[in-house]
Design an enzyme around this catalytic site. Sequence first.
Site, PDB file in Angstrom:
ATOM      1  N   GLU A 193       0.856  -1.189   0.000  1.00  0.00           N
ATOM      2  CA  GLU A 193       0.000   0.000   0.000  1.00  0.00           C
ATOM      3  C   GLU A 193       0.890   1.236   0.000  1.00  0.00           C
ATOM      4  OE1 GLU A 193      -3.692   1.909   2.621  1.00  0.00           O
ATOM      5  OE2 GLU A 193      -2.271   0.540   3.569  1.00  0.00           O
TER       6      GLU A 193
ATOM      7  N   ASP B  42     -11.930  -1.855   3.799  1.00  0.00           N
ATOM      8  CA  ASP B  42     -10.856  -1.436   4.691  1.00  0.00           C
ATOM      9  C   ASP B  42     -11.420  -0.817   5.984  1.00  0.00           C
ATOM     10  OD1 ASP B  42      -8.239  -1.173   5.487  1.00  0.00           O
ATOM     11  OD2 ASP B  42      -7.729   0.445   4.098  1.00  0.00           O
TER      12      ASP B  42
END
Length: 325
Positions: A192, A270
């Site tokens: 990420e 998320d």
Amino acid sequence: MRLRKVELHLHHEGAAPPSFIKGLAKEKSVNLNGVFKSDGSYAFRDFVHFLSVYEAATSVLKTPEDYARLTKAVLEESAANDVIYSETFLSPDFCGGSDVGAWREYLHAIKDAADEAERDHGIILRGIVTCIRHFGPEKAKASALCAAETAGDWIVGFGIAGDEMEGKPKDFAYSFDMAREAGLRLTAHAGEWGGAQSVRDAVDDLKVERIGHGVHAINDLALVDKLVENEITLEVCPGSNVNLEVYPSLADHPIEKLRQRGVKVTVSTDDPPFFHTTMRDEYINLARTFRWDEDVFAELNDTAARAAFCDEDTRTRVLKRLERT
């Protein structure tokens, strides 16, 4: 888009509706100045600030009963978005301070609430214990012990979250080995913020079978081929990535390129209220941007169900419910 969905990457506290956290803070007389914008949504500037706001919001969750109430709120929202199976990240650091006895009490409360939600809403929840990367390797060992001591049909996995720029995956190998020996399946946040190398390191050093995010793998096509060869599944969170400016827009996001190259990709939210998204929003936006149809989403959900860490009886039930009539 009213399709039944499977979600593999959901942070339990990060899924807390702002109204729930505000209400709990009021009950407990906890000052959360700076946590919310004027419109009531969570306030943060960037990823590091997001982590501090996340931990401040989490500070009002002080008892097993608080977590039971949180679980009900989270699962009601997921079920309203047609999620039928979800895996949630739980950290013993937040649930009892990584003390095994206290962790068991929190876990019992969470599981009872999840069982109630399954009866009421038809949604199945399973837990993945996560250590927090920026808390360091020693605290991770305590989290891994909590995971190992409660491994079973409900706690099904172990992973790592937090600030990806702190330390290296190999620093946490002891904890992952402990979890593996307890029979837990393994995942890790990588790719990420740490680039493609962080994905490679997580695969090589932690021997995980899933990667949370993993999107920067696209910058190393040899790594992409390795993910395909080793059947590593990516828990991709497109709305989160765009909101945090990992990519400037959904059109720039590599999820379709990864899928086209044969990587097993799934879709998750998320920390949905932080990133102003829901599972239904994710599907609508992906369909609009990449012209994905129901066949593509059926493929994604089949991939997610087969990559889930649950037992085979549960997987069979989920796959059956995903069948289109």
